[in-house]
Design a protein around this motif. Sequence first.
Motif, PDB file in Angstrom:
ATOM      1  N   HIS A 120     126.716  93.001-128.910  1.00  0.00           N
ATOM      2  CA  HIS A 120     125.382  93.025-129.500  1.00  0.00           C
ATOM      3  C   HIS A 120     124.841  91.592-129.482  1.00  0.00           C
ATOM      4  CE1 HIS A 120     126.453  97.029-130.831  1.00  0.00           C
ATOM      5  NE2 HIS A 120     125.382  97.170-131.557  1.00  0.00           N
ATOM      6  N   CYS A 121     123.514  91.435-129.302  1.00  0.00           N
ATOM      7  CA  CYS A 121     122.969  90.071-129.163  1.00  0.00           C
ATOM      8  C   CYS A 121     123.109  89.277-130.461  1.00  0.00           C
ATOM      9  CB  CYS A 121     121.515  90.106-128.687  1.00  0.00           C
ATOM     10  SG  CYS A 121     120.293  90.521-129.962  1.00  0.00           S
ATOM     11  N   GLY A 122     122.998  89.972-131.602  1.00  0.00           N
ATOM     12  CA  GLY A 122     123.146  89.279-132.889  1.00  0.00           C
ATOM     13  C   GLY A 122     121.883  88.613-133.391  1.00  0.00           C
ATOM     14  N   VAL A 123     120.797  88.662-132.611  1.00  0.00           N
ATOM     15  CA  VAL A 123     119.566  87.983-133.044  1.00  0.00           C
ATOM     16  C   VAL A 123     118.351  88.907-133.146  1.00  0.00           C
ATOM     17  CG1 VAL A 123     120.301  85.729-132.179  1.00  0.00           C
ATOM     18  CG2 VAL A 123     118.971  87.220-130.692  1.00  0.00           C
ATOM     19  N   CYS A 124     118.412  90.103-132.569  1.00  0.00           N
ATOM     20  CA  CYS A 124     117.248  90.989-132.671  1.00  0.00           C
ATOM     21  C   CYS A 124     117.248  91.661-134.052  1.00  0.00           C
ATOM     22  CB  CYS A 124     117.223  92.021-131.538  1.00  0.00           C
ATOM     23  SG  CYS A 124     118.400  93.385-131.702  1.00  0.00           S
ATOM     24  N   GLY A 125     116.103  92.222-134.431  1.00  0.00           N
ATOM     25  CA  GLY A 125     115.957  92.790-135.777  1.00  0.00           C
ATOM     26  C   GLY A 125     117.006  93.831-136.103  1.00  0.00           C
ATOM     27  N   THR A 126     117.297  94.680-135.144  1.00  0.00           N
ATOM     28  CA  THR A 126     118.231  95.773-135.445  1.00  0.00           C
ATOM     29  C   THR A 126     119.679  95.283-135.520  1.00  0.00           C
ATOM     30  OG1 THR A 126     118.835  98.053-134.879  1.00  0.00           O
ATOM     31  CG2 THR A 126     118.456  96.576-133.051  1.00  0.00           C
ATOM     32  N   CYS A 127     120.005  94.220-134.776  1.00  0.00           N
ATOM     33  CA  CYS A 127     121.342  93.613-134.907  1.00  0.00           C
ATOM     34  C   CYS A 127     121.518  93.014-136.307  1.00  0.00           C
ATOM     35  CB  CYS A 127     121.538  92.499-133.870  1.00  0.00           C
ATOM     36  SG  CYS A 127     122.171  93.077-132.288  1.00  0.00           S
ATOM     37  N   VAL A 128     120.486  92.283-136.755  1.00  0.00           N
ATOM     38  CA  VAL A 128     120.565  91.639-138.072  1.00  0.00           C
ATOM     39  C   VAL A 128     120.652  92.706-139.165  1.00  0.00           C
ATOM     40  CG1 VAL A 128     119.370  90.111-139.692  1.00  0.00           C
ATOM     41  CG2 VAL A 128     119.322  89.601-137.238  1.00  0.00           C
ATOM     42  N   SER A 164     123.564  99.508-131.594  1.00  0.00           N
ATOM     43  CA  SER A 164     122.262  99.296-132.223  1.00  0.00           C
ATOM     44  C   SER A 164     121.338  98.395-131.414  1.00  0.00           C
ATOM     45  CB  SER A 164     122.441  98.654-133.614  1.00  0.00           C
ATOM     46  OG  SER A 164     123.161  99.504-134.467  1.00  0.00           O
ATOM     47  N   CYS A 165     121.891  97.364-130.774  1.00  0.00           N
ATOM     48  CA  CYS A 165     121.089  96.239-130.249  1.00  0.00           C
ATOM     49  C   CYS A 165     119.986  96.671-129.282  1.00  0.00           C
ATOM     50  CB  CYS A 165     122.024  95.258-129.542  1.00  0.00           C
ATOM     51  SG  CYS A 165     121.160  93.831-128.873  1.00  0.00           S
ATOM     52  N   TYR A 166     118.776  96.191-129.569  1.00  0.00           N
ATOM     53  CA  TYR A 166     117.620  96.513-128.721  1.00  0.00           C
ATOM     54  C   TYR A 166     117.664  95.792-127.379  1.00  0.00           C
ATOM     55  CZ  TYR A 166     115.058  98.943-132.465  1.00  0.00           C
ATOM     56  OH  TYR A 166     114.637  99.838-133.424  1.00  0.00           O
TER      57      TYR A 166
HETATM   58 ZN   LIG Z   1     120.483  92.739-130.740  1.00  0.00          ZN
END
Ligand SMILES: [Zn+2]
Length: 250
Positions: free
Chosen positions: A209-217, A196-198
């Motif tokens: 996954h970064c865990g902080v972008c909108g799509t991760c959250v 998912s991560c942008y």
């Molecule tokens: Zn992300």
Amino acid sequence: MPITNRAVLIVSGGMDSCVLAHYYAAAGFQLHLLSFDYGQKHVKELTYAERYITDLRARYSNLEIMHDTIDLPIARLLADSDSALINTNRQMPHGHYTDDSMKATVVPYRNPNMLLQAATVAWNDHASVVAYAAHQGDYSQYPDCRKIFVDAFNTLLSVSMEGQQIEVESPFMRFTKAQIARLGATLQVPFELTWSCYEGGSDGLDDRHCGVCGTCVERYEAFRVAGVPDPTAYANDPEQYLHIPGRADQ
Ligand SMILES: [Zn+2]
């Protein structure tokens, strides 16, 4: 005559697309899956699409499942775009989606561009259905995820060519992302093969996954709300951005 059990699906590497592919496969459709390289920062997702499609073929060996990636170079003409999805000079907004942060991920006319390519393939395949995995959460900022767009696009298709009837469907339009996760769990979807991560694994994130972008959250929240185990490796804990209605600690 269109073949009624043949569908062309637009799929990214994300969980919604993977559930979409499983949904139509479980219903017995022969599938032609189309992914798009439109210059997205997270082009890594296309590797994940390959992975879950390989898995899908093994599970539904009775079906014909084709997959093609289409190069859609429009984004390369938009080097100065407002969209952080394709302009590498723009910072991806952090935290839970807000109307403003979602705006930063809009790519102009992305879905109509993809759907027209998919309809062209559907015509050639004699497929009756083109589908994509828009959901309720896409409604607020993405006009090309709304019913009025799907209806208008179907009108466009019907007046553009004569003969075959091709219908665009958006079966998850009324689903929340958590409901998609729940449906996916029922269909035993391999969520660990989705991306998912942008941020697309940039800056040393690799397969996390970064865990902080909108799509991760949004992804993290969907699994949590659905009560479905989340197999994702996050580099940062998305919990810090979470707002689940009715939770006591917010
Ligand atoms: Zn992300």
